[in-house]
Design a protein around this motif. Structure first.
Motif, PDB file in Angstrom:
ATOM      1  N   LEU A  38      71.164  62.193  50.399  1.00 33.40           N
ATOM      2  CA  LEU A  38      71.247  62.640  49.016  1.00 33.40           C
ATOM      3  C   LEU A  38      70.185  61.906  48.216  1.00 33.40           C
ATOM      4  CD1 LEU A  38      72.870  64.430  47.076  1.00 33.40           C
ATOM      5  CD2 LEU A  38      74.265  62.418  46.556  1.00 33.40           C
ATOM      6  N   GLN A  39      69.280  62.657  47.636  1.00 35.91           N
ATOM      7  CA  GLN A  39      68.164  62.082  46.895  1.00 35.91           C
ATOM      8  C   GLN A  39      68.429  62.199  45.404  1.00 35.91           C
ATOM      9  OE1 GLN A  39      64.344  63.599  48.034  1.00 35.91           O
ATOM     10  NE2 GLN A  39      63.322  62.739  46.271  1.00 35.91           N
ATOM     11  N   VAL A  40      68.255  61.094  44.676  1.00 39.11           N
ATOM     12  CA  VAL A  40      68.320  61.110  43.219  1.00 39.11           C
ATOM     13  C   VAL A  40      66.920  61.430  42.733  1.00 39.11           C
ATOM     14  CG1 VAL A  40      68.816  59.781  41.136  1.00 39.11           C
ATOM     15  CG2 VAL A  40      70.160  59.382  43.210  1.00 39.11           C
ATOM     16  N   GLU A  41      66.790  62.501  41.965  1.00 39.10           N
ATOM     17  CA  GLU A  41      65.472  62.907  41.479  1.00 39.10           C
ATOM     18  C   GLU A  41      65.373  62.670  39.978  1.00 39.10           C
ATOM     19  OE1 GLU A  41      64.674  66.919  42.689  1.00 39.10           O
ATOM     20  OE2 GLU A  41      64.561  66.370  44.801  1.00 39.10           O
ATOM     21  N   PHE A  42      64.168  62.321  39.564  1.00 43.09           N
ATOM     22  CA  PHE A  42      63.886  62.050  38.158  1.00 43.09           C
ATOM     23  C   PHE A  42      62.771  62.971  37.681  1.00 43.09           C
ATOM     24  CE2 PHE A  42      65.500  58.172  40.085  1.00 43.09           C
ATOM     25  CZ  PHE A  42      66.539  57.857  39.225  1.00 43.09           C
ATOM     26  N   ASN A  43      62.609  63.087  36.374  1.00 42.07           N
ATOM     27  CA  ASN A  43      61.518  63.894  35.823  1.00 42.07           C
ATOM     28  C   ASN A  43      60.165  63.232  36.065  1.00 42.07           C
ATOM     29  OD1 ASN A  43      62.970  66.131  34.813  1.00 42.07           O
ATOM     30  ND2 ASN A  43      63.641  64.906  33.084  1.00 42.07           N
ATOM     31  N   GLN A  44      60.167  61.927  36.364  1.00 36.73           N
ATOM     32  CA  GLN A  44      58.947  61.213  36.690  1.00 36.73           C
ATOM     33  C   GLN A  44      58.785  61.177  38.207  1.00 36.73           C
ATOM     34  OE1 GLN A  44      61.457  59.922  34.814  1.00 36.73           O
ATOM     35  NE2 GLN A  44      60.547  59.994  32.790  1.00 36.73           N
ATOM     36  N   LEU A  45      57.540  61.129  38.649  1.00 28.29           N
ATOM     37  CA  LEU A  45      57.242  60.953  40.069  1.00 28.29           C
ATOM     38  C   LEU A  45      57.357  59.463  40.382  1.00 28.29           C
ATOM     39  CD1 LEU A  45      56.216  61.983  42.800  1.00 28.29           C
ATOM     40  CD2 LEU A  45      53.894  61.691  41.911  1.00 28.29           C
ATOM     41  N   VAL A  46      58.204  59.113  41.344  1.00 29.65           N
ATOM     42  CA  VAL A  46      58.419  57.713  41.728  1.00 29.65           C
ATOM     43  C   VAL A  46      58.209  57.600  43.238  1.00 29.65           C
ATOM     44  CG1 VAL A  46      60.068  55.802  41.743  1.00 29.65           C
ATOM     45  CG2 VAL A  46      60.150  57.483  39.889  1.00 29.65           C
ATOM     46  N   TYR A  47      57.352  56.652  43.648  1.00 30.73           N
ATOM     47  CA  TYR A  47      57.100  56.477  45.079  1.00 30.73           C
ATOM     48  C   TYR A  47      56.593  55.059  45.344  1.00 30.73           C
ATOM     49  CZ  TYR A  47      52.182  57.191  43.867  1.00 30.73           C
ATOM     50  OH  TYR A  47      50.931  57.081  43.321  1.00 30.73           O
ATOM     51  N   LYS A  48      56.596  54.655  46.631  1.00 29.09           N
ATOM     52  CA  LYS A  48      56.007  53.381  47.035  1.00 29.09           C
ATOM     53  C   LYS A  48      54.578  53.630  47.485  1.00 29.09           C
ATOM     54  CE  LYS A  48      60.034  50.789  48.545  1.00 29.09           C
ATOM     55  NZ  LYS A  48      60.681  50.074  49.674  1.00 29.09           N
ATOM     56  N   ASP A  49      53.659  52.756  47.051  1.00 28.39           N
ATOM     57  CA  ASP A  49      52.277  52.880  47.491  1.00 28.39           C
ATOM     58  C   ASP A  49      52.104  52.207  48.854  1.00 28.39           C
ATOM     59  OD1 ASP A  49      52.049  50.129  47.038  1.00 28.39           O
ATOM     60  OD2 ASP A  49      50.757  50.349  45.275  1.00 28.39           O
ATOM     61  N   ASP A  50      50.875  52.165  49.354  1.00 28.58           N
ATOM     62  CA  ASP A  50      50.607  51.597  50.676  1.00 28.58           C
ATOM     63  C   ASP A  50      50.957  50.115  50.779  1.00 28.58           C
ATOM     64  OD1 ASP A  50      49.746  54.055  51.575  1.00 28.58           O
ATOM     65  OD2 ASP A  50      47.634  53.637  51.169  1.00 28.58           O
ATOM     66  N   ASP A  51      50.998  49.416  49.623  1.00 30.63           N
ATOM     67  CA  ASP A  51      51.355  47.992  49.603  1.00 30.63           C
ATOM     68  C   ASP A  51      52.849  47.765  49.405  1.00 30.63           C
ATOM     69  OD1 ASP A  51      48.670  47.165  49.890  1.00 30.63           O
ATOM     70  OD2 ASP A  51      48.335  47.396  47.725  1.00 30.63           O
ATOM     71  N   GLY A  52      53.613  48.875  49.300  1.00 32.65           N
ATOM     72  CA  GLY A  52      55.053  48.769  49.110  1.00 32.65           C
ATOM     73  C   GLY A  52      55.480  48.600  47.664  1.00 32.65           C
ATOM     74  N   LYS A  53      54.536  48.730  46.738  1.00 31.65           N
ATOM     75  CA  LYS A  53      54.857  48.614  45.311  1.00 31.65           C
ATOM     76  C   LYS A  53      55.329  49.955  44.774  1.00 31.65           C
ATOM     77  CE  LYS A  53      51.637  44.882  44.501  1.00 31.65           C
ATOM     78  NZ  LYS A  53      50.434  44.438  43.791  1.00 31.65           N
ATOM     79  N   ILE A  54      56.275  49.913  43.858  1.00 30.69           N
ATOM     80  CA  ILE A  54      56.805  51.130  43.245  1.00 30.69           C
ATOM     81  C   ILE A  54      55.816  51.628  42.190  1.00 30.69           C
ATOM     82  CG2 ILE A  54      58.689  52.104  41.873  1.00 30.69           C
ATOM     83  CD1 ILE A  54      59.523  51.325  44.695  1.00 30.69           C
ATOM     84  N   VAL A  55      55.517  52.913  42.264  1.00 34.95           N
ATOM     85  CA  VAL A  55      54.617  53.558  41.311  1.00 34.95           C
ATOM     86  C   VAL A  55      55.419  54.631  40.583  1.00 34.95           C
ATOM     87  CG1 VAL A  55      52.535  54.956  41.038  1.00 34.95           C
ATOM     88  CG2 VAL A  55      52.630  53.183  42.809  1.00 34.95           C
TER      89      VAL A  55
END
Length: 59
Positions: A38-55
């Protein structure tokens, strides 16, 4: 960190049912079943970059 829906519901049952949930400035969009997760989705795009930081991308 992953938790089950059951674990989340148990945690929420302990709280005042009239409280609002704050998502750290993100705007809740929906819950979506993604093949057993089950994925919680937001109006913003949220992801981890190659360094593991949240963008967060807020267009």
């Amino acid at each position: 960190m992953k938790i089950t829906v059951k674990e989340l519901i148990e945690q929420l049952k302990k709280e005042d049912q009239d409280l609002e949930i704050y998502f750290g400035g993100l705007d809740f969009y929906r819950l979506k079943d993604r093949g057993g997760h089950l994925q919680v989705e937001f109006n913003q795009l949220v992801y981890k970059d190659d360094d593991g930081k949240i963008v967060v991308v807020n267009d």
